[in-house]
Design an enzyme around this catalytic site. Structure first.
Site, mmCIF file in Angstrom:
data_model
loop_
_atom_site.group_PDB
_atom_site.id
_atom_site.type_symbol
_atom_site.label_atom_id
_atom_site.label_comp_id
_atom_site.label_asym_id
_atom_site.label_seq_id
_atom_site.Cartn_x
_atom_site.Cartn_y
_atom_site.Cartn_z
ATOM 1 N N CYS A 47 -4.644 47.803 32.278
ATOM 2 C CA CYS A 47 -6.022 48.092 31.869
ATOM 3 C C CYS A 47 -6.115 49.364 31.041
ATOM 4 C CB CYS A 47 -6.929 48.232 33.093
ATOM 5 S SG CYS A 47 -7.156 46.705 34.016
ATOM 6 N N HIS A 93 8.515 60.508 29.393
ATOM 7 C CA HIS A 93 7.207 59.861 29.472
ATOM 8 C C HIS A 93 7.188 58.750 30.510
ATOM 9 C CE1 HIS A 93 3.343 58.214 28.129
ATOM 10 N NE2 HIS A 93 3.917 57.025 28.239
#
Length: 275
Positions: A47, A93
């Protein structure tokens, strides 16, 4: 050597991110196209983020060209909102993502399952690259260690649990409310289970595929309805939690306007956690 193209709630608004979602049924074909075009590839599509991991060093233009082709997106918007990382930056990351440091809700644990799902999907699509295998295995281990060895996982929340908290804040007598959950996927399931844990007794599940709604409703001792029955379901409930992954709006303005007239002033609370 690694290359990453990433966009998330940190870098782009919903209006941009919602165009990038990949339906589960389409993910395999997208990965196959990516691996033909770019080489060994994995995609995290949730999402709040869309990330394309590629083994090898690629120029930003090459990766962004593929994303433009894939999404039929506006190239200026793609250039503005996507970040390109290489090598150590990619590892750092992904480890931060797996630890919940990059999540909208700090420390949430659902991302670990999403990482495992992304890696499994890439493998099913033919991924066979030791660099990528080591990257994802290492990230999943790091995410587990972060939660076991630090306090980031203590009292961890999720989007679903936050949705229920918001429902209680805005509807103090939540236990007595009739709640309609739109969707039957993982987010809908987690939200519905959290509602029942909070004492909600009346839950109705609506889904395009009625059998899926019935399966979830059966677990919750609730009721299931089809999307055709939404007008009636909306008129009878007090709280609506929308958790659908549909690419288009399900509850539209005209439907709500008609329902509000039928309710004769009784408030209706909507919480939308889908994209």
């Amino acid at each position: 050597m690694l290359t990453l193209a990433t966009i998330s709630h940190h870098t782009a608004p919903i209006a941009i991110r919602e165009r990038l979602g990949i339906a589960t049924d389409d993910l395999n074909s997208v990965l196959e196209r990516a691996q033909l075009k770019l080489g060994p590839t994995a995609i995290i599509s949730t999402c709040n983020r869309f990330e394309l991991y590629v083994s090898g060093t690629h120029e930003a233009e090459q990766v962004l060209d593929f994303i433009e082709m894939l999404t039929a997106g506006n190239r200026q918007e793609i250039n503005r909102h996507f970040h390109i990382l290489h090598d150590r930056e990619v590892i750092n990351h992904l480890y931060r993502v797996s630890a919940g440091l990059e999540s909208m809700i700090l420390g949430e644990s659902e991302i670990l399952g999403q990482l495992r799902g992304a890696f499994s999907a890439a493998t099913d699509a033919g991924l066979d690259d030791m660099t990528m295998v080591r990257l994802f295995h290492g990230a999943i281990r790091a995410g587990r260690r972060a939660r076991h060895e630090t306090a980031i996982g203590h009292h961890a929340l999720s989007v679903s649990s936050i949705a229920v908290q918001q429902a209680r804040a805005l509807h103090p007598n939540l236990e007595d409310a009739h709640v309609l959950v739109i969707g039957a996927g993982e987010a809908a399931r987690l939200t519905a289970e959290a509602l029942v844990t909070q004492g909600v007794h009346k839950v109705t599940v609506a889904n395009r595929t009625v059998s899926r709604a019935e399966a979830l409703a059966s677990e919750l001792r609730g009721n299931a309805v089809s999307f055709d029955e939404l007008p009636d379901a909306l008129s009878k409930c007090e709280v609506v939690v929308a958790a659908s992954g549909a690419p288009n709006a399900i509850v539209e303005y005209d439907l709500v306007a008609d329902v509000i007239r039928r309710r004769e002033g009784v408030p209706l609370l909507f919480i939308d956690i889908g994209m």
